[in-house]
Design an enzyme around this catalytic site. Structure first.
Site, PDB file in Angstrom:
ATOM      1  N   GLY A  57     -54.602 -67.853 -49.944  1.00 19.50           N
ATOM      2  CA  GLY A  57     -54.975 -69.161 -50.494  1.00 19.50           C
ATOM      3  C   GLY A  57     -56.134 -69.787 -49.740  1.00 19.50           C
ATOM      4  O   GLY A  57     -56.141 -70.988 -49.472  1.00 19.50           O
ATOM      5  N   ALA A  58     -57.149 -68.958 -49.430  1.00 18.27           N
ATOM      6  CA  ALA A  58     -58.264 -69.455 -48.612  1.00 18.27           C
ATOM      7  C   ALA A  58     -59.439 -69.944 -49.458  1.00 18.27           C
ATOM      8  O   ALA A  58     -60.496 -70.266 -48.922  1.00 18.27           O
ATOM      9  CB  ALA A  58     -58.708 -68.373 -47.634  1.00 18.27           C
ATOM     10  N   SER A  59     -59.260 -69.989 -50.769  1.00 19.59           N
ATOM     11  CA  SER A  59     -60.349 -70.466 -51.626  1.00 19.59           C
ATOM     12  C   SER A  59     -60.522 -71.978 -51.543  1.00 19.59           C
ATOM     13  O   SER A  59     -61.577 -72.505 -51.888  1.00 19.59           O
ATOM     14  CB  SER A  59     -60.094 -70.053 -53.081  1.00 19.59           C
ATOM     15  OG  SER A  59     -58.775 -70.419 -53.454  1.00 19.59           O
TER      16      SER A  59
ATOM     17  N   ASN B 290     -50.569 -68.945 -46.259  1.00 22.22           N
ATOM     18  CA  ASN B 290     -50.865 -70.347 -46.587  1.00 22.22           C
ATOM     19  C   ASN B 290     -50.733 -70.645 -48.085  1.00 22.22           C
ATOM     20  O   ASN B 290     -50.401 -71.768 -48.459  1.00 22.22           O
ATOM     21  CB  ASN B 290     -52.293 -70.657 -46.108  1.00 22.22           C
ATOM     22  CG  ASN B 290     -52.845 -71.904 -46.740  1.00 22.22           C
ATOM     23  OD1 ASN B 290     -52.453 -73.017 -46.391  1.00 22.22           O
ATOM     24  ND2 ASN B 290     -53.747 -71.744 -47.711  1.00 22.22           N
TER      25      ASN B 290
ATOM     26  N   LYS C 248     -39.687 -73.928 -49.056  1.00 20.28           N
ATOM     27  CA  LYS C 248     -40.253 -74.067 -47.712  1.00 20.28           C
ATOM     28  C   LYS C 248     -39.147 -73.968 -46.650  1.00 20.28           C
ATOM     29  O   LYS C 248     -39.380 -73.471 -45.544  1.00 20.28           O
ATOM     30  CB  LYS C 248     -41.010 -75.388 -47.590  1.00 20.28           C
ATOM     31  CG  LYS C 248     -42.253 -75.476 -48.494  1.00 20.28           C
ATOM     32  CD  LYS C 248     -43.281 -74.404 -48.179  1.00 20.28           C
ATOM     33  CE  LYS C 248     -44.590 -74.629 -48.906  1.00 20.28           C
ATOM     34  NZ  LYS C 248     -45.602 -73.608 -48.574  1.00 20.28           N
TER      35      LYS C 248
ATOM     36  N   TYR D 121     -39.527 -76.789 -54.473  1.00 16.91           N
ATOM     37  CA  TYR D 121     -40.583 -76.744 -53.449  1.00 16.91           C
ATOM     38  C   TYR D 121     -39.962 -76.904 -52.059  1.00 16.91           C
ATOM     39  O   TYR D 121     -40.189 -76.091 -51.165  1.00 16.91           O
ATOM     40  CB  TYR D 121     -41.624 -77.840 -53.712  1.00 16.91           C
ATOM     41  CG  TYR D 121     -42.740 -77.878 -52.691  1.00 16.91           C
ATOM     42  CD1 TYR D 121     -43.813 -76.990 -52.770  1.00 16.91           C
ATOM     43  CD2 TYR D 121     -42.731 -78.788 -51.634  1.00 16.91           C
ATOM     44  CE1 TYR D 121     -44.836 -77.011 -51.826  1.00 16.91           C
ATOM     45  CE2 TYR D 121     -43.742 -78.817 -50.684  1.00 16.91           C
ATOM     46  CZ  TYR D 121     -44.793 -77.930 -50.788  1.00 16.91           C
ATOM     47  OH  TYR D 121     -45.800 -77.947 -49.846  1.00 16.91           O
TER      48      TYR D 121
HETATM   49  N1  LIG Z   1     -51.707 -80.523 -49.515  1.00 19.86           N
HETATM   50  C1  LIG Z   1     -50.600 -80.997 -48.992  1.00 19.86           C
HETATM   51  O1  LIG Z   1     -50.355 -82.227 -49.013  1.00 19.86           O
HETATM   52  C2  LIG Z   1     -49.603 -80.060 -48.331  1.00 19.86           C
HETATM   53  C3  LIG Z   1     -48.556 -80.617 -47.594  1.00 19.86           C
HETATM   54  C4  LIG Z   1     -47.637 -79.784 -46.971  1.00 19.86           C
HETATM   55  C5  LIG Z   1     -47.748 -78.411 -47.101  1.00 19.86           C
HETATM   56  N2  LIG Z   1     -48.766 -77.895 -47.837  1.00 19.86           N
HETATM   57  C6  LIG Z   1     -48.811 -76.421 -47.965  1.00 19.86           C
HETATM   58  O2  LIG Z   1     -50.067 -75.951 -47.507  1.00 19.86           O
HETATM   59  C7  LIG Z   1     -50.438 -74.774 -48.223  1.00 19.86           C
HETATM   60  C8  LIG Z   1     -51.852 -74.937 -48.752  1.00 19.86           C
HETATM   61  O3  LIG Z   1     -51.875 -76.095 -49.557  1.00 19.86           O
HETATM   62  P1  LIG Z   1     -53.251 -76.731 -50.122  1.00 19.86           P
HETATM   63  O4  LIG Z   1     -52.968 -78.158 -50.321  1.00 19.86           O
HETATM   64  O5  LIG Z   1     -54.394 -76.290 -49.302  1.00 19.86           O
HETATM   65  O6  LIG Z   1     -53.279 -76.009 -51.563  1.00 19.86           O
HETATM   66  P2  LIG Z   1     -54.419 -75.982 -52.699  1.00 19.86           P
HETATM   67  O7  LIG Z   1     -55.621 -76.754 -52.311  1.00 19.86           O
HETATM   68  O8  LIG Z   1     -53.707 -76.302 -53.973  1.00 19.86           O
HETATM   69  O9  LIG Z   1     -54.794 -74.406 -52.710  1.00 19.86           O
HETATM   70  C9  LIG Z   1     -53.817 -73.467 -53.037  1.00 19.86           C
HETATM   71  C10 LIG Z   1     -54.314 -72.086 -52.669  1.00 19.86           C
HETATM   72  O10 LIG Z   1     -53.281 -71.134 -52.943  1.00 19.86           O
HETATM   73  C11 LIG Z   1     -53.768 -70.130 -53.835  1.00 19.86           C
HETATM   74  N3  LIG Z   1     -52.661 -69.712 -54.708  1.00 19.86           N
HETATM   75  C12 LIG Z   1     -51.890 -70.513 -55.494  1.00 19.86           C
HETATM   76  N4  LIG Z   1     -51.000 -69.761 -56.169  1.00 19.86           N
HETATM   77  C13 LIG Z   1     -51.193 -68.464 -55.797  1.00 19.86           C
HETATM   78  C14 LIG Z   1     -50.615 -67.211 -56.166  1.00 19.86           C
HETATM   79  N5  LIG Z   1     -49.647 -67.119 -57.078  1.00 19.86           N
HETATM   80  N6  LIG Z   1     -51.115 -66.095 -55.604  1.00 19.86           N
HETATM   81  C15 LIG Z   1     -52.105 -66.160 -54.698  1.00 19.86           C
HETATM   82  N7  LIG Z   1     -52.701 -67.299 -54.305  1.00 19.86           N
HETATM   83  C16 LIG Z   1     -52.254 -68.439 -54.860  1.00 19.86           C
HETATM   84  C17 LIG Z   1     -54.915 -70.780 -54.591  1.00 19.86           C
HETATM   85  O11 LIG Z   1     -55.828 -69.801 -55.107  1.00 19.86           O
HETATM   86  P3  LIG Z   1     -56.870 -70.165 -56.325  1.00 19.86           P
HETATM   87  O12 LIG Z   1     -57.869 -71.130 -55.761  1.00 19.86           O
HETATM   88  O13 LIG Z   1     -57.472 -68.865 -56.699  1.00 19.86           O
HETATM   89  O14 LIG Z   1     -56.037 -70.784 -57.400  1.00 19.86           O
HETATM   90  C18 LIG Z   1     -55.525 -71.642 -53.482  1.00 19.86           C
HETATM   91  O15 LIG Z   1     -56.355 -70.856 -52.655  1.00 19.86           O
HETATM   92  C19 LIG Z   1     -49.367 -74.592 -49.291  1.00 19.86           C
HETATM   93  O16 LIG Z   1     -48.433 -73.618 -48.887  1.00 19.86           O
HETATM   94  C20 LIG Z   1     -48.711 -75.950 -49.395  1.00 19.86           C
HETATM   95  O17 LIG Z   1     -47.367 -75.875 -49.835  1.00 19.86           O
HETATM   96  C21 LIG Z   1     -49.692 -78.680 -48.444  1.00 19.86           C
END
Ligand SMILES: NC(=O)c1ccc[n+]([C@@H]2O[C@H](COP(=O)([O-])OP(=O)(O)OC[C@H]3O[C@@H](n4cnc5c(N)ncnc54)[C@H](OP(=O)(O)O)[C@@H]3O)[C@@H](O)[C@H]2O)c1
Length: 254
Positions: free
Chosen positions: A14-16, A90, A163, A159
């Site tokens: 998920g590094a995009s 991630n 986790k 969710y």
């Molecule tokens: N943002 C928050 O407030 C928050 C809080 C607590 C924990 N987290 C955790 O932190 C992590 C990253 O969150 P983020 O907010 O950075 O997320 P984000 O901006 O929504 O990005 C999600 C990433 O995961 C990839 N992804 C999603 N579904 C996938 C699948 N089925 N297979 C492979 N890759 C997949 C996406 O790829 P594409 O770009 O190709 O779709 C994207 O790179 C997650 O595990 C999330 O639960 C986030």
């Protein structure tokens, strides 16, 4: 404290975007070769790649929901890199579902889709790379969890549960793998400024969410990235099995 990953490969799922992209940038700053994994967003993944200092970084596209694609992605990554010393699990999805008003079909979808990505996909990837690390002198695995695993997620129960499963999985593996010099950690952020949280932060509850922390804000992706990089460094061997809260004192547990 010097952190230098020269010559090491890190695979970040998920590094995009979001936390994954910020983490990729930090690892590259510290000399790592970064494998930028993503699901489908080619343009965003290429943008991440273009932001990385250093060389030998490459893209890896795979939907983690599909066990066959996970196996193929590992094969491709190892063929190209030769070795992987650090894995950052991630990638994740956040899906809401109101148990009281949803149909049984919607409920099934909520639970299955969330677990497929947040737990099963992550555990399948770990299956292959933990074996690779154990057979090649060791490594580091850092899993991205959430404050929701502790606090509860009434509007996204699967969710929070996914986790919590990730936390326990990580701690079991920390015990299993330490004798093989493979160390496993969890970071558990509260809200972070990324696409995943945009609608919540811009909605009518935005201010209330920020005020959950006495700092009156949410985390920046770089703040989570710094913690991940620290855990991946050589200084944290004895922290294996830990779950590091990154939530600005918005939810404290003791
Ligand atoms: N943002 C928050 O407030 C928050 C809080 C607590 C924990 N987290 C955790 O932190 C992590 C990253 O969150 P983020 O907010 O950075 O997320 P984000 O901006 O929504 O990005 C999600 C990433 O995961 C990839 N992804 C999603 N579904 C996938 C699948 N089925 N297979 C492979 N890759 C997949 C996406 O790829 P594409 O770009 O190709 O779709 C994207 O790179 C997650 O595990 C999330 O639960 C986030």
């Amino acid at each position: 404290m010097n952190i230098d990953f020269s010559g090491k490969y890190v695979l970040i799922t998920g590094a995009s975007r979001g936390i994954g992209r910020a983490t990729a940038i930090e690892f590259a700053e510290c000399g790592a070769h970064v494998i930028v994994h993503y699901k489908e967003n080619d343009a965003a993944a290429m943008k991440t790649l273009s932001m990385l200092k250093g060389d030998k970084h490459f893209l890896l596209k795979a939907n983690l929901d599909d066990p066959f694609l996970v196996e193929r992605a590992v094969f491709k990554a190892l063929k190209k890199a030769g070795h992987i010393e650090i894995l950052v699990n991630n990638a994740g999805v956040y899906k809401e579902c109101d148990l009281l008003s949803s149909t049984y079909e919607e409920w099934q979808m909520h639970v299955n889709d969330t677990f497929k990505t947040n737990f099963i996909g992550m555990s399948n990837l770990t299956y292959f790379l933990a074996k690779h690390m154990a057979a090649n002198g060791g490594g580091k695995i850092i899993n991205v969890s959430s404050r929701g695993a502790f606090r509860g997620e009434p509007t996204a129960p699967a969710y929070g549960a996914s986790k919590a499963a990730l936390n326990q999985f990580s701690q079991s593996l920390a015990k299993l793998l330490a004798p093989k010099q493979v160390f496993v950690y969890v970071v558990a952020p509260g809200f972070v400024e990324t696409e995943m949280s945009t609608s919540a932060l811009k909605g009518h509850k935005g201010t209330e969410i920020k005020n959950q922390s006495p700092l009156n804000r949410v985390a920046k992706p770089e703040e989570v990235a710094h913690a991940i990089v620290l855990l991946a460094s050589e200084h944290t061997e004895f922290m294996t099995g830990c779950i590091l809260d990154i939530n600005g004192a918005s939810y404290l547990r003791s």
